[in-house]
Design a protein around this motif. Structure first.
Motif, PDB file in Angstrom:
ATOM      1  N   ARG A 267       0.834  -1.205   0.000  1.00 64.56           N
ATOM      2  CA  ARG A 267       0.000   0.000   0.000  1.00 64.56           C
ATOM      3  C   ARG A 267       0.864   1.248   0.000  1.00 64.56           C
ATOM      4  O   ARG A 267       2.034   1.216   0.386  1.00 64.56           O
ATOM      5  CB  ARG A 267      -0.938   0.006   1.216  1.00 64.56           C
ATOM      6  CG  ARG A 267      -1.983  -1.116   1.175  1.00 64.56           C
ATOM      7  CD  ARG A 267      -2.913  -1.093   2.376  1.00 64.56           C
ATOM      8  NE  ARG A 267      -3.899  -2.172   2.300  1.00 64.56           N
ATOM      9  CZ  ARG A 267      -5.078  -2.085   1.687  1.00 64.56           C
ATOM     10  NH1 ARG A 267      -5.430  -0.933   1.117  1.00 64.56           N
ATOM     11  NH2 ARG A 267      -5.903  -3.117   1.641  1.00 64.56           N
ATOM     12  N   ARG A 272      -3.809   3.629   0.454  1.00 65.94           N
ATOM     13  CA  ARG A 272      -4.346   3.117  -0.805  1.00 65.94           C
ATOM     14  C   ARG A 272      -3.492   1.954  -1.305  1.00 65.94           C
ATOM     15  O   ARG A 272      -2.276   1.918  -1.083  1.00 65.94           O
ATOM     16  CB  ARG A 272      -4.356   4.219  -1.872  1.00 65.94           C
ATOM     17  CG  ARG A 272      -5.332   5.343  -1.623  1.00 65.94           C
ATOM     18  CD  ARG A 272      -5.321   6.349  -2.774  1.00 65.94           C
ATOM     19  NE  ARG A 272      -3.980   6.914  -2.979  1.00 65.94           N
ATOM     20  CZ  ARG A 272      -3.243   6.676  -4.050  1.00 65.94           C
ATOM     21  NH1 ARG A 272      -3.707   5.896  -5.022  1.00 65.94           N
ATOM     22  NH2 ARG A 272      -2.051   7.223  -4.171  1.00 65.94           N
ATOM     23  N   LEU A 273      -4.123   1.020  -2.005  1.00 69.91           N
ATOM     24  CA  LEU A 273      -3.384  -0.077  -2.602  1.00 69.91           C
ATOM     25  C   LEU A 273      -2.383   0.450  -3.626  1.00 69.91           C
ATOM     26  O   LEU A 273      -2.717   1.301  -4.467  1.00 69.91           O
ATOM     27  CB  LEU A 273      -4.338  -1.049  -3.295  1.00 69.91           C
ATOM     28  CG  LEU A 273      -5.116  -2.017  -2.405  1.00 69.91           C
ATOM     29  CD1 LEU A 273      -6.257  -2.661  -3.199  1.00 69.91           C
ATOM     30  CD2 LEU A 273      -4.199  -3.085  -1.824  1.00 69.91           C
ATOM     31  N   GLU A 471     -10.825  -3.930  -3.416  1.00 66.53           N
ATOM     32  CA  GLU A 471     -10.438  -3.767  -2.017  1.00 66.53           C
ATOM     33  C   GLU A 471     -11.017  -4.848  -1.118  1.00 66.53           C
ATOM     34  O   GLU A 471     -10.316  -5.423  -0.262  1.00 66.53           O
ATOM     35  CB  GLU A 471     -10.861  -2.377  -1.521  1.00 66.53           C
ATOM     36  CG  GLU A 471     -10.452  -2.067  -0.080  1.00 66.53           C
ATOM     37  CD  GLU A 471      -8.959  -1.917   0.104  1.00 66.53           C
ATOM     38  OE1 GLU A 471      -8.417  -2.585   1.023  1.00 66.53           O
ATOM     39  OE2 GLU A 471      -8.326  -1.160  -0.657  1.00 66.53           O
TER      40      GLU A 471
END
Length: 486
Positions: A267, A272-273, A471
């Motif tokens: 991440r 966030r990824l 997600e």
């Protein structure tokens, strides 16, 4: 922080092709043959070297606007000269593979090439297999509906499984509903007649059986197993894994995520990824078991990073991915030695149990059996404007690899930003972290895995793959990893 897909000026390569001399020569012209001054072709990059690079370390003269425009005008002039050859002449027949390669690459003169391509189907069974492949691939890509009658007449005459599979897919491509079901029945009957002893096991014919059976049994359940279970697949614990998630049909941008060796997905600092847009579409858009087709679904081994000796890929370090059989059992399982021979159960053992019977995820295994190789994760140097108006624009298709976005300075050819370099460096960091936890246990060259899979659902109507839709599956996969049996 990575830019959004909408902000990216994407480019891609036209990868090395195993083709007749005329076609190979034209492709060299199409892609530019100058060696990058700041790149050493064939150089292997250690983990530490990968982590040290900056975009400004790379330049590629063919991406300068003046060089790209000159090369394009030269090649299109040659293309038009060849299109003007007398129809049916020996010269026109000899030039046809080159013509169709240029049409695919530049995405132009599609109407002008229609008549030569369709006339090329007459007597095609008597021409060399690579010529058959070139003609049938272009017909599949651009002219399938109008070629139907000729393809039906040609199909029984094709003795090579590869060319039979391309023609069969071209026949199926424009059809839906009962018409597709009827065509599938005829194709399957012809396949069994043409290849009575091999049709169930020959890799390209086995892959063809999947859409045939889907068409013949449209009400049969065909939902993929849960994505989270694949994202949690142990593979070989201790190695990072790139997951490339694509839409069926490969009409839009996919997305690459990275799972660390500890089972957690990488991440950004804000949570966030980590994500890099990727396109896994071939110029032909053929299935993945076919030479120069789309990147096949399934598991690949990552076996280091190099700068391409093929100048069409560009100078940015690629991640070398290998299919089963292309990689030995030892290479694929990341061990020093093994006396095991490759088998389908050995490949399937890397998958979660719920995925082991899912035929599409075995496409990589079948592609390896079919002899495909050199399917890489790399950067991109082709002008995206060749494909303006395509649903995947501003990305560009390749000869079967996975490409990540790059921006090149049109004034001097220097690399300004590279999703490929970001992906390679994130992979290298994840690999180094694994080395630190296992001192002396891992090689200085990056190693790990790639899993390429199409998301459940229809074609690219849903738009580019976005991290938000992944997600929940990522979080479920991480939980499964933590709870896995030790």
């Amino acid at each position: 922080m990575l830019p959004s897909p909408e902000d990216l000026n994407l480019n891609a390569h036209h990868a090395a092709l195993r083709a007749p001399a005329l076609l190979a020569a034209l492709l060299a012209l199409l892609t530019g043959c100058a060696t990058a001054p700041d790149a050493i072709p064939g150089k292997r990059h250690s983990t530490q070297e990968l982590l040290s690079y900056q975009p400004a370390d790379f330049r590629w003269q063919p991406t300068r606007a003046s060089a790209e425009e000159a090369a394009r005008e030269r090649d299109l002039s040659l293309l038009r000269q060849r299109l003007s050859l007398a129809p049916g002449s020996a010269e026109a027949q000899a030039a046809l593979p080159d013509i169709l390669a240029a049409v695919l690459h530049y995405n132009t003169e599609i109407d002008a090439a229609r008549a030569p391509a369709l006339s090329g189907l007459a007597g095609l069974e008597a021409r060399p297999a690579d010529v058959q492949r070139a003609v049938l691939s272009a017909v599949y890509r651009f002219y399938a509906p109008e070629a139907s009658a000729q393809l039906w007449a040609l199909l029984p005459k094709l003795s090579s499984p590869r060319e039979f599979a391309i023609a069969a897919n071209a026949l199926l491509k424009p059809l839906t509903g009962p018409a597709r079901q009827s065509a599938a029945a005829q194709i399957k009957a012809q396949m069994q007649l043409s290849f009575p002893t091999t049709w169930t096991d020959e890799p390209r014919l086995r892959a063809l059986s999947w859409p045939l059976d889907q068409a013949l049994q449209p009400s049969a359940p065909n939902a993929a197993p849960p994505l989270a279970e694949l994202l949690a697949a142990p593979l070989r614990p201790g190695y990072p894994v790139v997951f490339s998630l694509q839409r069926p049909g490969r009409e839009v941008l996919g997305l690459a995520l990275l799972r660390g060796a500890d089972g957690r997905f990488v991440r950004e600092a804000d949570g966030r990824l980590f994500q890099v847009p990727q396109l896994a579409r071939a110029l032909s858009n053929l299935p993945g078991t076919i030479t120069l087709g789309n990147t096949p679904q399934g598991i690949f081994a990552v076996r280091g990073s190099s700068t391409a000796s093929n100048p069409s890929i560009g100078p940015t370090p690629f991640l070398e991915t290998k299919l089963p059989i292309e990689a030995s059992v030892s290479e694929f399982f990341q061990v020093d030695g093994s006396d095991l021979d490759w088998s389908e159960p050995l490949y399937a053992a890397l998958l979660p149990q719920s995925w082991q019977a899912w035929e599409p995820i075995k496409e990589a295994w079948l592609a390896g059996r079919a002899g495909r190789d050199e399917i890489l994760m790399h950067g991109s140097v082709v002008n995206p404007d060749y494909y303006r108006g395509a649903s995947y624009y501003p990305a560009t298709p390749t000869a079967g690899c996975l490409t990540a976005p790059e921006q090149w300075d049109p004034a001097n050819g220097r690399l300004l930003a590279s999703g490929q370099l970001q992906l390679a460096q994130a992979f290298a960091r994840a690999y180094r972290q694994a080395q630190e936890r296992n001192p002396g246990g891992l090689d200085p060259m990056v190693k790990g895995y790639l899993v390429m899979v199409e998301l459940p659902g229809n074609d690219g109507a849903g738009g580019p793959v976005l991290a938000a839709e992944l997600e929940a599956s990522v979080q479920a996969a991480e939980q499964r990893w933590l709870n896995r049996p030790r």
